[in-house]
Design a protein around this motif. Structure first.
Motif, short mmCIF file in Angstrom:
data_model
loop_
_atom_site.label_atom_id
_atom_site.label_comp_id
_atom_site.label_asym_id
_atom_site.label_seq_id
_atom_site.Cartn_x
_atom_site.Cartn_y
_atom_site.Cartn_z
N THR A 133 16.94 -7.46 -15.02
CA THR A 133 18.25 -7.35 -14.38
C THR A 133 18.06 -6.84 -12.95
N LEU A 134 19.04 -7.13 -12.11
CA LEU A 134 18.95 -6.76 -10.70
C LEU A 134 18.83 -5.24 -10.53
N GLY A 135 17.76 -4.82 -9.86
CA GLY A 135 17.55 -3.41 -9.59
C GLY A 135 17.13 -2.58 -10.79
N GLU A 136 16.71 -3.24 -11.85
CA GLU A 136 16.38 -2.53 -13.09
C GLU A 136 15.32 -1.45 -12.90
N HIS A 137 14.40 -1.66 -11.97
CA HIS A 137 13.28 -0.73 -11.81
C HIS A 137 13.33 0.05 -10.50
N THR A 138 14.46 -0.01 -9.81
CA THR A 138 14.54 0.62 -8.49
C THR A 138 14.20 2.10 -8.52
N ASP A 139 14.86 2.86 -9.37
CA ASP A 139 14.66 4.31 -9.37
C ASP A 139 13.22 4.68 -9.70
N ALA A 140 12.68 4.07 -10.74
CA ALA A 140 11.33 4.43 -11.18
C ALA A 140 10.29 4.06 -10.13
N VAL A 141 10.40 2.86 -9.55
CA VAL A 141 9.40 2.41 -8.57
C VAL A 141 9.48 3.24 -7.29
N LEU A 142 10.68 3.46 -6.77
CA LEU A 142 10.79 4.19 -5.52
C LEU A 142 10.39 5.66 -5.67
N ALA A 143 10.66 6.23 -6.82
CA ALA A 143 10.24 7.62 -7.05
C ALA A 143 8.72 7.71 -7.17
N GLU A 144 8.14 6.76 -7.91
CA GLU A 144 6.70 6.82 -8.19
C GLU A 144 5.86 6.35 -7.01
N ARG A 145 6.31 5.32 -6.32
CA ARG A 145 5.45 4.68 -5.31
C ARG A 145 5.87 4.91 -3.87
N ALA A 146 7.09 5.39 -3.65
CA ALA A 146 7.54 5.61 -2.28
C ALA A 146 7.98 7.05 -2.04
N GLY A 147 7.86 7.90 -3.06
CA GLY A 147 8.19 9.31 -2.90
C GLY A 147 9.65 9.58 -2.63
N VAL A 148 10.55 8.75 -3.12
CA VAL A 148 11.98 8.92 -2.90
C VAL A 148 12.54 9.83 -3.99
N SER A 149 13.20 10.89 -3.58
CA SER A 149 13.73 11.86 -4.53
C SER A 149 15.02 11.35 -5.17
N GLU A 150 15.44 12.02 -6.21
CA GLU A 150 16.68 11.63 -6.89
C GLU A 150 17.88 11.75 -5.98
N ASP A 151 17.92 12.84 -5.18
CA ASP A 151 19.03 13.01 -4.25
C ASP A 151 19.03 11.92 -3.17
N GLN A 152 17.84 11.60 -2.69
CA GLN A 152 17.74 10.53 -1.69
C GLN A 152 18.20 9.20 -2.26
N LEU A 153 17.84 8.93 -3.52
CA LEU A 153 18.26 7.70 -4.17
C LEU A 153 19.79 7.63 -4.26
N LYS A 154 20.41 8.74 -4.59
CA LYS A 154 21.86 8.76 -4.68
C LYS A 154 22.49 8.44 -3.33
N ASP A 155 21.93 9.03 -2.28
CA ASP A 155 22.45 8.78 -0.92
C ASP A 155 22.24 7.33 -0.51
N LEU A 156 21.06 6.80 -0.76
CA LEU A 156 20.76 5.41 -0.40
C LEU A 156 21.66 4.45 -1.18
N ARG A 157 21.90 4.77 -2.43
CA ARG A 157 22.77 3.90 -3.25
C ARG A 157 24.20 3.96 -2.75
N ALA A 158 24.65 5.12 -2.38
CA ALA A 158 26.01 5.27 -1.89
C ALA A 158 26.23 4.47 -0.61
N ARG A 159 25.18 4.30 0.18
CA ARG A 159 25.28 3.57 1.45
C ARG A 159 24.90 2.10 1.29
N GLY A 160 24.63 1.67 0.06
CA GLY A 160 24.33 0.26 -0.20
C GLY A 160 22.96 -0.19 0.26
N ILE A 161 22.03 0.75 0.47
CA ILE A 161 20.68 0.39 0.93
C ILE A 161 19.79 0.04 -0.24
N VAL A 162 20.07 0.61 -1.43
CA VAL A 162 19.34 0.22 -2.64
C VAL A 162 20.35 -0.18 -3.72
#
Length: 405
Positions: free
Chosen positions: A376-405
C-alpha cells in the motif's frame, strides 16, 4: 518492515539496497528485477497519488489496479515529496546508504533537485545510478518526452510488426519499457561488478529506443550490406520456413518451427509425405524460403485435419518444436507451468491472494522469489525513514502534516 510473506530471502542480491524513484514501467521494472533476486528496494513515491501504476489497468477489481501487485512486488513503499528541500534532504540520506539508485524522470529533473550523479557520487562514491529514459541522458533528443511506443517505433520494432497490408501494430504490451528495464538491471549488475574491482560506482544510461534497437537482430547490418529494408510479414519471418501458426480442426492454432533441415525431414514423415523432403521446391533452407507460401499452404491443409491434441502429439512423437498459442487460462492449467512454478500465488490484503509470473531466470543455489505483492502507498515510510534516514517520530509527524511524506 514486514514483508507480508514469511518466505525467507535467499536471493543473491540480499545484501544490496536499492532506492527506486520514478514511475510507470521502465524504471520500476528494473527495480522489480533487482527486488525479485533479493535486493531491498525502497520505492519513493509521491505522497498524494503514488505511482500511476496503482491506478492503471483495463479492469480495476475492488477499485485497485491488478498491475500494481506485479510491478510493485518485493518493494518497500516510502512517500516523499522530492520537489521540496526537506524531501530532497531525506532522499540524500537514504541514497547515502544505498548501493543503487534507479530513476526514470526526464533527463535534468534529478539535477534540478540537487540529486544528479555528480552531487550524489560525492556523498556516496560507490553509488551505481541506473537512469532510464526515452532517448538517454545525452544527444539532441535527450529532453524529449519518450514513452515505450516512441522507442518501439524509432528502434525499428513497430515498422516490422503486423500484417504487410496494414499499418504498423504494437506488441500488446509495453515491450519497449520492459526491454529498457531489463537493460538497466543488466547494466546495474555490470556496474556493481566493476565496483567490486574498483570501489567506484558509475551511471547506467538505459534509453528505451536503444534497448529496442539492441534486439533487432541483423536489421541494420542487412540493410547496410544489401540495401534490403525489412517490412511487416505477419506471422512469418520471410525466408524462414516452415515456421508459422497453423490451423487445426479444433479451431485453435499451433505454432510449429521446423525450418532446420533435420526437423523439416521429420515433419514430412509426420505428415505422411516424406517425398516432400526431396522435392526441389523445399529441399534446402533457401528453397523453402523461396517457396514459403506454397509450403505453408501444404502444411496447413494437413494440420487442418487434426485436432490440437492430435497435432501436438504428432509433433512430440517426431521431436518437432510446437506449441499452442496460449492465453492466461491456458498458462494456469499447463503442467509445465505448474511443475516449474512459473506462476505463483501470494496473499494480498484486499484481493485475498493474487497470481502472477514468478521471478526469472531460475538460479540453482540462490533463486529469486516473489516474497510479497505491491504494498500500500507509504506502507513502510515510518520504519524506513526512522531506520535509514534518522527521522524521529516528531519529525515524521511534522513532515506528514506538511504533506512532505
Amino acid at each position: 518492515m514486514s514483508s507480508g510473506n514469511s518466505e525467507k530471502n535467499h536471493g543473491p542480491l540480499k545484501d544490496l539496497t536499492v532506492i527506486e524513484m520514478g514511475s510507470l514501467i521502465a524504471g520500476p521494472f528494473c527495480g522489480q528485477i533487482l527486488g525479485d533476486f533479493g535486493a531491498t528496494v525502497i520505492k519513493i513515491e509521491d505522497p498524494k497519488a503514488g505511482d500511476p501504476m496503482r491506478q492503471w489497468g483495463r479492469s480495476l477489481p475492488q477499485g485497485l489496479s491488478p498491475w500494481w501487485p506485479v510491478i510493485g512486488r518485493n518493494k518497500l513503499s516510502v512517500t516523499l515529496d522530492l520537489r521540496t528541500p526537506e524531501g530532497q534532504d531525506i532522499a540524500r540520506r537514504l541514497i547515502g546508504g544505498a548501493d543503487v539508485l534507479v530513476e526514470n524522470f526526464r533527463p535534468g529533473a534529478m539535477e534540478k533537485w540537487g540529486l544528479g550523479y555528480e552531487a550524489l557520487s560525492k556523498l556516496n562514491p560507490g553509488l551505481v545510478m541506473a537512469r532510464v529514459s526515452g532517448f538517454g541522458q545525452t544527444g539532441p533528443y535527450a529532453q524529449r518526452a519518450g514513452y515505450a511506443l516512441i522507442g518501439e517505433a524509432m528502434g525499428g520494432l513497430r515498422h516490422i510488426t503486423g500484417e504487410p497490408d496494414r499499418p504498423p501494430a504494437r506488441a500488446g504490451i509495453s515491450i519497449g519499457d520492459s526491454l529498457a528495464g531489463l537493460h538497466a538491471a543488466l547494466g546495474t549488475m555490470m556496474a556493481l561488478h566493476s565496483r567490486h574491482n574498483t570501489g567506484r560506482g558509475q551511471v547506467v544510461d538505459a534509453a528505451i529506443y536503444e534497448s529496442v534497437l539492441s534486439v533487432m537482430e541483423n536489421l541494420i547490418t542487412e540493410y547496410g550490406l544489401t540495401g534490403y529494408v525489412r517490412e511487416r510479414s505477419g506471422a512469418i519471418l520471410p525466408g524462414i520456413a516452415p515456421s508459422n501458426a497453423y490451423p487445426t480442426l479444433s479451431g485453435d492454432r499451433v505454432v510449429i518451427g521446423a525450418n532446420q533441415e533435420t526437423l523439416w525431414r521429420r515433419l514430412t514423415v509426420a505428415m505422411g509425405r516424406p517425398e516432400l523432403a526431396q522435392d526441389p521446391r523445399f529441399s534446402g533452407h533457401a528453397a523453402r524460403g523461396a517457396n514459403q507460401i506454397e509450403l505453408d499452404e501444404i502444411i496447413s491443409a494437413w494440420t487442418g485435419t487434426l485436432t490440437v491434441e492430435q497435432l501436438l502429439a504428432a509433433m512430440d512423437e517426431h521431436g518437432i518444436a510446437a506449441g499452442r498459442v496460449y492465453r492466461a487460462p491456458d498458462m494456469l492449467d499447463d503442467p509445465q507451468f505448474v511443475a516449474r512454478e512459473a506462476i505463483v500465488e501470494r496473499p494480498h490484503p484486499v484481493f485475498g491472494s493474487v497470481k502472477m509470473q514468478n521471478a526469472f531466470p531460475k538460479l540453482s543455489e540462490t533463486p529469486g522469489a516473489v516474497r510479497w505483492p505491491g504494498p500500500t502507498l507509504g506502507e513502510h515510510t515510518d520504519a524506513v525513514l526512522a531506520e535509514r534516514a534518522g527521522v524521529s517520530e516528531d519529525q515524521l509527524k511534522d513532515l506528514r502534516a506538511r504533506g512532505i511524506v
